[in-house]
Design a protein around this motif. Structure first.
Motif, mmCIF file in Angstrom:
data_model
loop_
_atom_site.group_PDB
_atom_site.id
_atom_site.type_symbol
_atom_site.label_atom_id
_atom_site.label_comp_id
_atom_site.label_asym_id
_atom_site.label_seq_id
_atom_site.Cartn_x
_atom_site.Cartn_y
_atom_site.Cartn_z
ATOM 1 N N TRP A 48 -9.383 -13.367 -1.119
ATOM 2 C CA TRP A 48 -8.666 -14.478 -1.481
ATOM 3 C C TRP A 48 -7.451 -14.139 -2.424
ATOM 4 N N HIS A 49 -6.231 -14.307 -1.910
ATOM 5 C CA HIS A 49 -5.074 -13.944 -2.814
ATOM 6 C C HIS A 49 -4.654 -15.008 -3.648
ATOM 7 N N PRO A 50 -5.084 -15.207 -4.774
ATOM 8 C CA PRO A 50 -4.343 -16.268 -5.505
ATOM 9 C C PRO A 50 -3.150 -15.833 -6.286
ATOM 10 N N ILE A 51 -2.828 -14.616 -6.196
ATOM 11 C CA ILE A 51 -1.617 -14.330 -6.810
ATOM 12 C C ILE A 51 -0.672 -13.770 -5.691
ATOM 13 N N PRO A 52 0.651 -14.440 -5.409
ATOM 14 C CA PRO A 52 1.355 -14.187 -4.265
ATOM 15 C C PRO A 52 2.148 -12.722 -4.346
ATOM 16 N N MET A 53 1.312 -11.746 -4.472
ATOM 17 C CA MET A 53 1.779 -10.208 -4.378
ATOM 18 C C MET A 53 1.066 -9.645 -3.478
ATOM 19 N N SER A 54 1.531 -8.366 -2.946
ATOM 20 C CA SER A 54 0.771 -7.675 -2.015
ATOM 21 C C SER A 54 -0.366 -6.712 -2.746
ATOM 22 N N MET A 55 -1.168 -6.156 -2.182
ATOM 23 C CA MET A 55 -2.599 -5.790 -2.760
ATOM 24 C C MET A 55 -2.037 -4.676 -3.290
ATOM 25 N N GLY A 56 -1.267 -3.727 -2.878
ATOM 26 C CA GLY A 56 -0.648 -2.363 -3.360
ATOM 27 C C GLY A 56 0.002 -2.933 -4.812
ATOM 28 N N TRP A 57 0.747 -3.889 -5.102
ATOM 29 C CA TRP A 57 1.426 -4.163 -6.348
ATOM 30 C C TRP A 57 0.209 -4.665 -7.336
ATOM 31 N N GLN A 58 -0.760 -5.258 -6.831
ATOM 32 C CA GLN A 58 -1.703 -5.823 -7.606
ATOM 33 C C GLN A 58 -2.571 -4.580 -7.946
ATOM 34 N N ASP A 59 -2.666 -3.841 -7.243
ATOM 35 C CA ASP A 59 -3.523 -2.429 -7.562
ATOM 36 C C ASP A 59 -2.976 -1.748 -9.055
ATOM 37 N N VAL A 60 -1.577 -1.754 -8.654
ATOM 38 C CA VAL A 60 -0.696 -1.089 -9.616
ATOM 39 C C VAL A 60 -0.683 -1.874 -10.926
ATOM 40 N N LEU A 61 -0.271 -2.929 -10.783
ATOM 41 C CA LEU A 61 0.148 -3.953 -12.095
ATOM 42 C C LEU A 61 -1.199 -4.571 -12.652
ATOM 43 N N ILE A 62 -1.889 -5.261 -11.993
ATOM 44 C CA ILE A 62 -2.916 -6.247 -12.469
ATOM 45 C C ILE A 62 -4.231 -5.808 -12.098
ATOM 46 N N GLY A 63 -4.520 -4.650 -11.573
ATOM 47 C CA GLY A 63 -5.808 -4.231 -11.106
ATOM 48 C C GLY A 63 -6.895 -3.762 -12.311
ATOM 49 N N TYR A 64 -7.715 -2.918 -11.927
ATOM 50 C CA TYR A 64 -8.801 -2.608 -12.654
ATOM 51 C C TYR A 64 -8.120 -1.390 -13.880
ATOM 52 N N PRO A 65 -7.106 -0.927 -13.588
ATOM 53 C CA PRO A 65 -6.472 -0.187 -14.752
ATOM 54 C C PRO A 65 -5.686 -1.019 -15.584
ATOM 55 N N MET A 66 -5.544 -2.143 -15.496
ATOM 56 C CA MET A 66 -4.987 -3.065 -16.509
ATOM 57 C C MET A 66 -6.115 -3.619 -17.151
#
Length: 84
Positions: A48-66
């Protein structure tokens, strides 16, 4: 008699809540935000992708590292000498 009990109870509640300093509230707010980010990231990987962003960018910007970064910042902000 009831008035005395009410005042004693209110005093007890005030004493318990007075231990929550602004730093402690900020710290636990950051921990909560970190949990929300981690859960959103887990749900995004589940499909489920509630944020309109590719999974690559989600991993970098708002993923577990964040989420980890917010948790670390929350730990730094936490009051070193809590009044418990």
């Amino acid at each position: 008699m009831a008035s005395i009990r009410r005042r004693a109870k209110k005093s007890d509640i005030d004493r318990q809540l007075s231990n929550w300093s602004k730093r402690r509230i900020a710290s636990w707010s950051l921990f909560g935000l970190a949990a929300v980010v981690a859960i959103q990231h887990l749900v995004a990987h589940a499909g489920w992708h509630p944020i309109p962003m590719s999974m690559g960018w989600q991993d970098v910007l708002i993923g577990y590292p964040m989420a980890i970064g917010l948790g670390i910042i929350g730990g730094i902000v936490m009051d070193p000498n809590p009044r418990v």
